[in-house]
Scaffold this motif. Structure first.
Motif, PDB file in Angstrom:
ATOM      1  N   SER A 257     -10.354   3.598  10.008  1.00 10.47           N
ATOM      2  CA  SER A 257      -9.479   4.051   8.925  1.00 10.47           C
ATOM      3  C   SER A 257      -9.703   3.191   7.691  1.00 10.47           C
ATOM      4  O   SER A 257     -10.001   1.994   7.793  1.00 10.47           O
ATOM      5  N   LEU A 258      -9.578   3.825   6.536  1.00 12.31           N
ATOM      6  CA  LEU A 258      -9.676   3.140   5.245  1.00 12.31           C
ATOM      7  C   LEU A 258      -8.373   3.347   4.508  1.00 12.31           C
ATOM      8  O   LEU A 258      -7.919   4.477   4.337  1.00 12.31           O
ATOM      9  N   GLN A 259      -7.760   2.259   4.063  1.00 13.87           N
ATOM     10  CA  GLN A 259      -6.492   2.326   3.344  1.00 13.87           C
ATOM     11  C   GLN A 259      -6.641   1.632   2.006  1.00 13.87           C
ATOM     12  O   GLN A 259      -6.710   0.401   1.924  1.00 13.87           O
ATOM     13  N   LEU A 260      -6.725   2.413   0.936  1.00 14.39           N
ATOM     14  CA  LEU A 260      -6.763   1.863  -0.407  1.00 14.39           C
ATOM     15  C   LEU A 260      -5.377   1.967  -1.037  1.00 14.39           C
ATOM     16  O   LEU A 260      -4.559   2.804  -0.636  1.00 14.39           O
ATOM     17  N   ASP A 261      -5.142   1.143  -2.016  1.00 19.35           N
ATOM     18  CA  ASP A 261      -3.813   1.052  -2.632  1.00 19.35           C
ATOM     19  C   ASP A 261      -3.724   1.989  -3.835  1.00 19.35           C
ATOM     20  O   ASP A 261      -4.462   1.833  -4.809  1.00 19.35           O
ATOM     21  N   TYR A 262      -2.838   2.976  -3.754  1.00 23.16           N
ATOM     22  CA  TYR A 262      -2.620   3.888  -4.873  1.00 23.16           C
ATOM     23  C   TYR A 262      -1.261   4.559  -4.713  1.00 23.16           C
ATOM     24  O   TYR A 262      -0.660   4.554  -3.632  1.00 23.16           O
ATOM     25  N   GLU A 263      -0.779   5.132  -5.777  1.00 21.06           N
ATOM     26  CA  GLU A 263       0.473   5.886  -5.760  1.00 21.06           C
ATOM     27  C   GLU A 263       0.128   7.360  -5.665  1.00 21.06           C
ATOM     28  O   GLU A 263      -0.512   7.905  -6.573  1.00 21.06           O
ATOM     29  N   PRO A 264       0.518   8.064  -4.603  1.00 23.64           N
ATOM     30  CA  PRO A 264       0.155   9.478  -4.472  1.00 23.64           C
ATOM     31  C   PRO A 264       0.671  10.306  -5.639  1.00 23.64           C
ATOM     32  O   PRO A 264       1.792  10.111  -6.119  1.00 23.64           O
ATOM     33  N   SER A 265      -0.175  11.244  -6.085  1.00 23.57           N
ATOM     34  CA  SER A 265       0.160  12.041  -7.265  1.00 23.57           C
ATOM     35  C   SER A 265       0.969  13.286  -6.935  1.00 23.57           C
ATOM     36  O   SER A 265       1.667  13.818  -7.792  1.00 23.57           O
ATOM     37  N   GLY A 266       0.851  13.772  -5.713  1.00 25.42           N
ATOM     38  CA  GLY A 266       1.484  15.037  -5.358  1.00 25.42           C
ATOM     39  C   GLY A 266       0.718  16.251  -5.841  1.00 25.42           C
ATOM     40  O   GLY A 266       1.172  17.393  -5.648  1.00 25.42           O
ATOM     41  N   LEU A 267      -0.434  16.051  -6.465  1.00 22.41           N
ATOM     42  CA  LEU A 267      -1.223  17.168  -6.983  1.00 22.41           C
ATOM     43  C   LEU A 267      -1.933  17.907  -5.859  1.00 22.41           C
ATOM     44  O   LEU A 267      -2.334  17.305  -4.854  1.00 22.41           O
ATOM     45  N   THR A 268      -2.115  19.214  -6.044  1.00 22.50           N
ATOM     46  CA  THR A 268      -2.982  19.939  -5.131  1.00 22.50           C
ATOM     47  C   THR A 268      -4.398  19.389  -5.277  1.00 22.50           C
ATOM     48  O   THR A 268      -4.754  18.771  -6.282  1.00 22.50           O
ATOM     49  N   THR A 269      -5.240  19.623  -4.277  1.00 23.55           N
ATOM     50  CA  THR A 269      -6.567  19.000  -4.263  1.00 23.55           C
ATOM     51  C   THR A 269      -7.426  19.479  -5.418  1.00 23.55           C
ATOM     52  O   THR A 269      -8.160  18.695  -6.034  1.00 23.55           O
ATOM     53  N   ASP A 270      -7.354  20.759  -5.747  1.00 23.29           N
ATOM     54  CA  ASP A 270      -8.138  21.236  -6.889  1.00 23.29           C
ATOM     55  C   ASP A 270      -7.662  20.613  -8.194  1.00 23.29           C
ATOM     56  O   ASP A 270      -8.466  20.280  -9.076  1.00 23.29           O
ATOM     57  N   GLN A 271      -6.360  20.411  -8.327  1.00 26.92           N
ATOM     58  CA  GLN A 271      -5.841  19.747  -9.520  1.00 26.92           C
ATOM     59  C   GLN A 271      -6.244  18.273  -9.541  1.00 26.92           C
ATOM     60  O   GLN A 271      -6.523  17.716 -10.604  1.00 26.92           O
ATOM     61  N   LEU A 272      -6.287  17.667  -8.370  1.00 36.50           N
ATOM     62  CA  LEU A 272      -6.680  16.268  -8.266  1.00 36.50           C
ATOM     63  C   LEU A 272      -8.132  16.080  -8.734  1.00 36.50           C
ATOM     64  O   LEU A 272      -8.443  15.138  -9.466  1.00 36.50           O
TER      65      LEU A 272
ATOM     66  N   LEU B 293       0.841  -1.186   0.000  1.00 37.08           N
ATOM     67  CA  LEU B 293       0.000   0.000   0.000  1.00 37.08           C
ATOM     68  C   LEU B 293       0.876   1.235   0.000  1.00 37.08           C
ATOM     69  O   LEU B 293       1.617   1.501   0.940  1.00 37.08           O
ATOM     70  N   ALA B 294       0.802   1.996  -1.089  1.00 38.50           N
ATOM     71  CA  ALA B 294       1.741   3.098  -1.278  1.00 38.50           C
ATOM     72  C   ALA B 294       1.231   4.438  -0.789  1.00 38.50           C
ATOM     73  O   ALA B 294       1.955   5.423  -0.809  1.00 38.50           O
ATOM     74  N   ALA B 295      -0.048   4.500  -0.381  1.00 35.46           N
ATOM     75  CA  ALA B 295      -0.622   5.791   0.003  1.00 35.46           C
ATOM     76  C   ALA B 295       0.067   6.360   1.231  1.00 35.46           C
ATOM     77  O   ALA B 295       0.417   5.645   2.151  1.00 35.46           O
ATOM     78  N   THR B 296       0.260   7.669   1.235  1.00 32.57           N
ATOM     79  CA  THR B 296       0.855   8.344   2.377  1.00 32.57           C
ATOM     80  C   THR B 296      -0.220   9.011   3.198  1.00 32.57           C
ATOM     81  O   THR B 296      -1.332   9.232   2.743  1.00 32.57           O
ATOM     82  N   ALA B 297       0.123   9.375   4.445  1.00 37.45           N
ATOM     83  CA  ALA B 297      -0.835  10.040   5.320  1.00 37.45           C
ATOM     84  C   ALA B 297      -1.292  11.355   4.727  1.00 37.45           C
ATOM     85  O   ALA B 297      -2.452  11.719   4.793  1.00 37.45           O
ATOM     86  N   ASP B 298      -0.369  12.097   4.101  1.00 34.29           N
ATOM     87  CA  ASP B 298      -0.736  13.380   3.503  1.00 34.29           C
ATOM     88  C   ASP B 298      -1.762  13.197   2.398  1.00 34.29           C
ATOM     89  O   ASP B 298      -2.762  13.909   2.321  1.00 34.29           O
ATOM     90  N   ALA B 299      -1.521  12.234   1.505  1.00 30.08           N
ATOM     91  CA  ALA B 299      -2.424  12.038   0.377  1.00 30.08           C
ATOM     92  C   ALA B 299      -3.819  11.643   0.855  1.00 30.08           C
ATOM     93  O   ALA B 299      -4.818  12.015   0.251  1.00 30.08           O
ATOM     94  N   GLN B 300      -3.901  10.889   1.923  1.00 29.50           N
ATOM     95  CA  GLN B 300      -5.183  10.438   2.427  1.00 29.50           C
ATOM     96  C   GLN B 300      -5.911  11.482   3.253  1.00 29.50           C
ATOM     97  O   GLN B 300      -7.130  11.475   3.328  1.00 29.50           O
ATOM     98  N   HIS B 301      -5.174  12.352   3.907  1.00 24.24           N
ATOM     99  CA  HIS B 301      -5.767  13.149   4.972  1.00 24.24           C
ATOM    100  C   HIS B 301      -5.523  14.645   4.897  1.00 24.24           C
ATOM    101  O   HIS B 301      -5.825  15.361   5.845  1.00 24.24           O
TER     102      HIS B 301
END
Length: 809
Positions: A314-329, A2-10
């Motif tokens: 907590s919910l942990q899904l498997d994804y690679e964080p994009s680093g995009l700002t939320t509006d860009q996401l 699971l590659a998701a980081t705390a920042d990307a999730q939260h």
């Protein structure tokens, strides 16, 4: 892995402020502000911040601030009921029996409007205050700007540099200290600020004294005025605070500045007066407690309190964080990263607008910069209020449900007057479609909206008991549920075929026979959703009385009435009929699919128990299509999860999170309605765990043999499904935990912890490559349950409170 980081999730984060250069939120800026500003809340007090550089704009809200309605009338009149209208109920019903469609004189709608509709004003939720913090900073000189909202701490932040100087801000709404708190700091520089406040309501007084500003406001009601106060106290580290004649506070030469904002109205949730809070003294007392504690202690208490709730699941899904700002996401389109973030944001919003508040969350939850928002930001009793409270139980936020319970006590008291005066029903209570914080329960001025919402509102109450298994809570809510059932016992009337139906009513927002009455032809009889919910209500009331060992005669009366209810029917197109008559139009793609409420949030239509009704529901879903508004998309996410179609459910959830989300992730109805923010994450819970079915034959190994089935095909009319009275065994029947009933292929790997199941249980689930790996089930009460996974039904398991069981596959 699971590659998701705390920042990307939260973390929601952005590289630009909202309304750059604007001097105020009012006017054209309101629309952009509600779509982009970031929300904070403690359940009662809310705020949204813009992150402006030269001027920070903050809109505040207090959940009880309601304008243009009545309060303090006598016990009966406060309900809004039209006195003596019940004497004309049969006159109105005759128009229904005579098939007087449309809206012209003598029609169902016109007669209901003439005799039953309330003349009272509903009023509207409204904004509280606007706070401005002027910094003197030039946006042209700023680098490394960041605006964010941390869902793990419920703290908003702004940071940027100007040359060698760095500036930061922190914002949060504290539940323990009941206030909004802000801290501004400077590194290699000092702060020179002007803090001012205003309201778009009448300002009774605005003054600054020492380091504190006080605003007293006055709100126009239909028959009265209500009042509120806002106090802002400023502490400057290494600088000076000066009060101005205009009520502003000026800070000069400070290294850091703390701002504490307390605000209250005079509202108390006491029917029919709804006033009496000492709003000004409460504000001063709140500031005193905060000043004595100090900023760091208040922040520490806030984080600890918030995380004690947020970390339950907590919910942990498997994804690679994009680093995009939320509006860009959001702009990029659907992604698992956005779906995980949106889920966590939904839980954050639930905590922000529904923790021990005097009233429940409204159409916009808590956040509103408008003096009169769209749809009044009121309480809609025909899906929206209920949807606001689908999430707390499965997502392990049960404390957020208490405002709903307290509100229902007010509605039941008021609704008893509406039952008696508007409909001539002497027992129980009822409510129309629209409500406000002042207990309005009568149908208001729109003849197409005459309906009875007691069964819909009561459904959430009993379902909360199903999750918590708390007998004291059941004793608390039983009079409300019984009162709703008592109303229908007297209100239900035989139709031409002798079955009992609800009328007058409508199938929310939808129309029928447009060739006769046009597309405003909505008033009807025996709408399928009414009939489904009455069965649900009667069954809940029967079980509650069994559990509490009371009201055996009333219980038997309900059991005798259930088989007499109008059956559910499959129509000429193979669809589940929306009305008793076969009026459905296959090309009608209306967003409101109320007649599938027995599928979700009800429990009486299921692929495992009623395959013929499910096939008809699938036809209905095909007719209605995939285009939806925000809340409707959320509900369809839940429908498809209950139909065990994970990919279709995920299709709607992805559409909700990418195409029906503003840059700040608020639900895009349009405009903003918060129910989608709650309904979508509730659908995620349904994809991963369902627990609404009950085992009444614990010796059966096949789930279709074990489960109680609430509808049975009529041998004389096979396409009619007759309601079934529940057996006594249902009151003690174990709930069945269906693990991963609708797992999307887009989420092949993941885990979830702390999901709640009915029966007093918490569940952790792990899956890999789309397959169930392990589940741990913990008991929060002494309980029994069965597990259904990968097509197999387990034996009955028993756990004492605090025990757990781990299963592997």
């Amino acid at each position: 892995m699971l590659a998701a980081t705390a920042d990307a999730q939260h973390v929601l984060f952005y590289d630009a402020p909202v309304l750059p250069g604007a001097k105020t939120i009012a006017g054209k800026g309101e629309k952009d502000f509600i779509q982009r500003a970031l929300p904070l809340g403690n359940g009662r007090l809310g705020a949204m911040f813009s992150g402006g550089i030269d001027r920070e704009l903050i809109a505040t809200n207090e959940i009880t601030l309601w304008a243009n309605a009545n309060r303090g009338l006598d016990e009966v009149t406060q309900s809004g009921t039209r006195l003596g209208a019940g004497a004309h109920l049969e006159t109105v019903r005759q128009a229904y029996r005579d098939g007087k469609y449309g809206t012209k004189k003598g029609s169902m709608e016109q007669m209901a409007d003439q005799y039953l509709i309330s003349p009272q004003k509903l009023g509207n939720y409204s904004t509280f205050t606007e706070v401005q913090i002027s910094t003197g900073h030039d946006p042209k000189n700023v680098t490394d700007y960041r605006r964010e909202l941390d869902l793990k701490t419920a703290i908003g932040k702004v940071s940027y540099d100007i040359g060698e100087a760095s500036y930061t801000r922190e914002y949060f709404c504290s539940y323990p200290h009941d206030a909004m708190v802000m801290r501004l700091t400077a590194h290699n520089a000092t702060l020179d600020l002007t803090i001012s406040t205003s309201t778009r309501h009448q300002t009774k007084s605005l003054k600054a004294d020492g380091s504190t500003s006080t605003l007293i406001g006055e709100v126009k009601l239909a028959n009265d005025k209500s009042y509120f106060s806002q106090h802002i106290h400023v502490e400057a580290d290494g600088g000076k605070v000066t009060a101005t004649n205009g009520g502003s506070l000026q800070v000069s030469g400070a290294k850091a500045v703390n701002l504490y904002l307390a605000g209250y109205t005079d509202y108390l949730p006491v029917y029919p007066t709804f006033k009496g809070r000492d709003y000004e003294q409460d504000g001063l007392a709140t500031l005193d407690r905060i000043k004595q504690a100090g900023y760091q202690a208040v922040k520490t208490a806030h984080i600890a309190d918030y995380q004690s709730q947020e970390q339950r699941m907590s919910l942990q899904l498997d994804y690679e964080p994009s680093g995009l700002t939320t509006d860009q996401l959001v702009k990029r389109g659907g992604s698992v990263e956005l779906e995980n973030l949106y889920f966590n944001f939904g839980r954050y919003l639930q905590l922000g607008c529904s923790r021990s508040a005097p009233v429940p969350s409204n159409l916009q939850g808590l956040w509103n910069p408008h003096t009169k928002p769209q749809w009044n930001s009121d309480y809609h009793f025909d899906i929206n209020l209920a949807m606001n409270y689908w999430l707390p139980d499965p997502a392990n936020l049960p404390d957020c449900f208490s405002p709903y319970v307290d509100y229902m006590k007010v509605i039941a008291r008021s609704g008893a007057h509406t039952a008696r005066e508007t409909y001539g029903v002497n027992k129980g209570w009822t409510a129309g479609v629209n409500g406000n914080v002042y207990g309005l329960t009568a149908p208001i001025n729109d003849g197409r909206r005459v309906q009875q919402s007691g069964a819909w509102l009561s459904q959430n109450l009993f379902d909360h008991y199903a999750f918590n298994q708390d007998r004291e809570y059941l004793e608390e809510i039983y009079p409300i549920i019984k009162g709703a059932a008592e109303f229908y016992v007297e209100f239900l009337a035989p139709w031409k075929d002798g079955t009992l139906v609800v009328y007058p009513t409508w199938s929310p927002e939808n129309f029928y026979l447009p060739q006769i009455g046009g597309k405003l032809n909505k008033q009807c009889y025996g709408a399928a959703w009414d009939q489904q919910l009455v069965l649900n209500l009667f069954t809940d009331c029967i079980e509650a009385s069994e559990k509490l060992e009371i009201d055996s005669e009333f219980r038997d009366q309900l059991k005798a009435m259930i088989p007499k209810l109008c059956p559910q029917k499959i129509g000429q197109h193979g669809q589940l009929q929306e009305w008793p008559e076969d009026w459905d139009i296959p090309t009608n793609t209306h967003r409101h699919i109320s007649h599938l409420i027995a599928l979700h949030p009800g429990r009486d239509i299921s692929p495992l128990t009623t395959p013929a009704m499910v096939d008809a529901a699938l036809v209905t879903m095909k007719h209605r299509g995939d285009e939806s508004t925000g809340w409707s998309t959320a509900w369809k996410t839940c429908f498809w999860a209950r139909l065990h179609n994970g990919d279709k459910s995920h299709q709607f959830y992805r559409y909700l999170t990418s195409k029906r989300a503003y840059p700040n992730l608020f639900d895009f109805h349009p405009p903003f309605q918060i129910d989608g923010n709650f309904g979508g994450p509730a659908g995620v819970c349904e994809m991963l765990l369902q627990s609404h079915l009950r085992s009444i034959d614990n010796g059966a190994s096949d789930i279709s043999d074990a489960v109680f089935v609430a509808y049975q095909s009529d041998p004389q009319s096979p396409n009619h499904f007759v309601p079934i009275s529940p057996p006594k065994a249902l009151a003690t029947a174990p709930y069945i935990l269906h693990l991963l009933p609708a797992l999307p292929s887009a989420w092949p790997n993941g885990n979830v912890s702390g999901l709640r199941a009915r029966g007093g249980l918490e569940v952790d689930i792990q899956w890999q490559s789309g397959n169930l790996v392990a589940a741990t089930i913990r008991a929060t009460e002494n309980t029994t349950f069965r597990v259904y996974a990968q097509g197999k039904l387990s034996e009955v398991y028993s756990l004492a409170k605090g025990q757990h069981k781990t299963l592997t596959w």
